[in-house]
Design a protein around this motif. Structure first.
Motif, PDB file in Angstrom:
ATOM      1  N   LYS A   1      -2.537  -2.657   4.275  1.00  0.00           N
ATOM      2  CA  LYS A   1      -3.243  -3.413   3.245  1.00  0.00           C
ATOM      3  C   LYS A   1      -3.823  -4.661   3.879  1.00  0.00           C
TER       4      LYS A   1
ATOM      5  N   ASN B   1     -10.236   1.482   0.491  1.00  0.00           N
ATOM      6  CA  ASN B   1     -10.353   1.229  -0.939  1.00  0.00           C
ATOM      7  C   ASN B   1     -10.386  -0.277  -1.135  1.00  0.00           C
TER       8      ASN B   1
ATOM      9  N   LEU C   1      -0.110   3.626   5.034  1.00  0.00           N
ATOM     10  CA  LEU C   1      -1.365   2.880   4.988  1.00  0.00           C
ATOM     11  C   LEU C   1      -1.113   1.397   5.229  1.00  0.00           C
TER      12      LEU C   1
ATOM     13  N   ASP D   1       1.847  -3.680   6.423  1.00  0.00           N
ATOM     14  CA  ASP D   1       2.123  -2.256   6.207  1.00  0.00           C
ATOM     15  C   ASP D   1       2.787  -2.053   4.846  1.00  0.00           C
ATOM     16  N   GLY D   2       3.182  -0.804   4.556  1.00  0.00           N
ATOM     17  CA  GLY D   2       3.755  -0.455   3.269  1.00  0.00           C
ATOM     18  C   GLY D   2       5.092  -1.087   2.966  1.00  0.00           C
TER      19      GLY D   2
ATOM     20  N   PRO E   1       0.837  -1.199   0.000  1.00  0.00           N
ATOM     21  CA  PRO E   1       0.000   0.000   0.000  1.00  0.00           C
ATOM     22  C   PRO E   1       0.872   1.249   0.000  1.00  0.00           C
ATOM     23  N   SER E   2       0.250   2.390  -0.174  1.00  0.00           N
ATOM     24  CA  SER E   2       0.965   3.662  -0.099  1.00  0.00           C
ATOM     25  C   SER E   2       1.554   3.837   1.293  1.00  0.00           C
ATOM     26  N   VAL E   3       2.591   4.658   1.388  1.00  0.00           N
ATOM     27  CA  VAL E   3       3.275   4.913   2.656  1.00  0.00           C
ATOM     28  C   VAL E   3       2.258   5.376   3.712  1.00  0.00           C
TER      29      VAL E   3
END
Length: 147
Positions: free
Chosen positions: A36, A100, A34, A58-59, A30-32
């Motif tokens: 997943k 998302n 965030l 994590d990211g 995932p983006s920094v």
């Protein structure tokens, strides 16, 4: 029904066809900042049971939590996937701001798939916090390093 679960169910019901949007076949971080959540469900129709697997990372690919859960009810494939989404969301409920949803092929979701299959042999639900279950250790390494 919880609004996050409704959104998850809606995303599963309205998956884009492969010509509109390619499905991911490898795990992507995932983006920094965030997390997943990867989920999967498994059906065992002869036993009238289902099970789910949840993996939260994590990211950087570090494992934050995992879950194996058996569901003693004859669910459809869509229902068990919705239950897997629900369990994943509830694991992070306190820290969720934006959610998302996307679909990923099984090749990009192996750890959650393995946990879902493993859950059929459980008596009780199992949650691991910052601890890697041995049954998914190899698939987590392969995900992070793209093997």
């Amino acid at each position: 029904m919880d609004s996050c679960v409704e959104a998850a169910l809606d995303s599963v019901l309205h998956l884009p066809n492969a010509q509109q949007q390619p499905l991911f076949s490898a795990w992507l971080p995932p983006s920094v900042g965030l997390c997943k959540i990867n989920v999967d469900g498994a059906l065992f129709t002869s036993r009238k049971q289902a099970s789910i697997g949840v993996v939260i990372r994590d990211g950087e690919g570090r494992l934050l939590a995992t879950l194996c859960k058996k569901i003693k009810a004859p669910l459809t494939a869509l229902e068990v996937e919705a239950k897997a989404y629900e369990a994943g969301i509830h694991e992070l409920e306190a820290g969720i701001g934006v959610v998302n949803f996307s679909h990923v092929r099984r090749t990009g979701n192996k750890p959650a798939h393995i946990l879902a299959r493993q859950a059929q042999n459980l008596v009780n639900d199992v949650i691991w916090i910052e601890e890697i279950p041995c049954c998914i250790q190899q698939s987590l390494i392969q995900d992070v390093f793209g093997l």
